[in-house]
Design an enzyme around this catalytic site. Structure first.
Site, short mmCIF file in Angstrom:
data_model
loop_
_atom_site.label_atom_id
_atom_site.label_comp_id
_atom_site.label_asym_id
_atom_site.label_seq_id
_atom_site.Cartn_x
_atom_site.Cartn_y
_atom_site.Cartn_z
N SER A 232 0.85 -1.19 0.00
CA SER A 232 0.00 0.00 0.00
C SER A 232 0.88 1.24 0.00
CB SER A 232 -0.88 0.02 1.25
OG SER A 232 -1.51 1.27 1.44
N TYR B 233 -2.36 0.43 9.88
CA TYR B 233 -2.36 -0.34 8.63
C TYR B 233 -1.06 -0.09 7.86
CZ TYR B 233 -3.89 -1.85 3.97
OH TYR B 233 -3.99 -2.46 2.73
#
Length: 231
Positions: free
Chosen positions: A138, A151
């Site tokens: 990500s 995250y």
């Protein structure tokens, strides 16, 4: 036929990649936590390939072993795709509010389970003519976005694991890929108030296929650059 394991394969990017590989003749072992959508993904057998769909949680060592056992029964393992992810909080919150149990869950799914599956599958990957590991990362792993701290930290750890794995396993290709913005259930759960349109996950698949076709050196790649022909 080549064989791939794809985690988080019932929808989103995992499902789109599974369909693209099935269309190319790959046999597939698919994982997801929700049985219903995963059973729908098993319909990819219509492409003439063999599909084994195993519902379960990647944090469960027994489930990881079952995924690899299915690949072995299909003839081996050429590609391991780590796509299953956990946010840590839904919706995302600032670090001062992030539940530590949520952070532990994100680390367990995104890092610990990812490595556990690699460890389970490593013998088959080494035996493959062109074994590869593809980890979905990500941009939150490299950029500081408010509320994405837990995250992002887990994906940064995943990137580092993949970088070291590539150094330790020079016979394999090990890629971490930042897919960029996508319209997925994960993003909707992370930021439910964001109604801005985002690309369909299927639009990212050509970038992943380029890695498989060209087999560049292991490392971290951005899907937008791959789609533009850059690295």
């Amino acid at each position: 036929m080549p064989v791939a394991i794809i985690t988080g394969a019932s929808k989103g990017l995992g499902r789109a990649l599974a369909e693209a590989l099935a269309a190319r003749g790959w046999d597939l072992v698919l994982d997801a936590r929700t049985p219903g959508p995963l059973e729908e993904a098993a319909a990819l057998e219509a492409y003439g390939t063999r599909v084994r769909a195993l519902p379960g949680d990647v944090t469960d060592a027994g489930h990881r072993a079952a995924l690899v056992a299915q690949a072995r029964r299909l003839g081996g393992l050429d590609l391991l795709v780590g796509n299953a992810s956990a946010l840590g909080a839904e919706p995302l919150v600032r670090l001062e509010e992030l539940p530590l149990d949520g952070l532990r869950r994100a680390l367990e799914v995104n890092v610990v389970a990812a490595l556990g599956l690699v460890q389970e599958a490593l013998a088959l990957l080494r035996a493959a003519p062109a074994g590869a590991v593809l980890a979905i990362s990500s941009d939150a792993a490299a950029e500081a976005y408010e509320t994405w701290g837990g995250y992002g930290a887990s994906k940064a750890a995943l990137d580092q694991l993949m970088a070291v794995l590539g150094a330790e396993e020079p016979g394999l290709r090990v890629w971490a890929v930042d897919p960029g913005d996508m319209a997925t259930d994960l993003y909707a759960a992370a930021v439910p108030d964001d109604d801005d349109p985002r690309p369909d996950p299927a639009s990212v698949v050509p970038a992943l296929l380029r890695l498989l076709d060209e087999r560049p050196a292991g490392g971290r790649y951005g899907a937008p650059a791959l789609l533009e022909g850059r690295r």
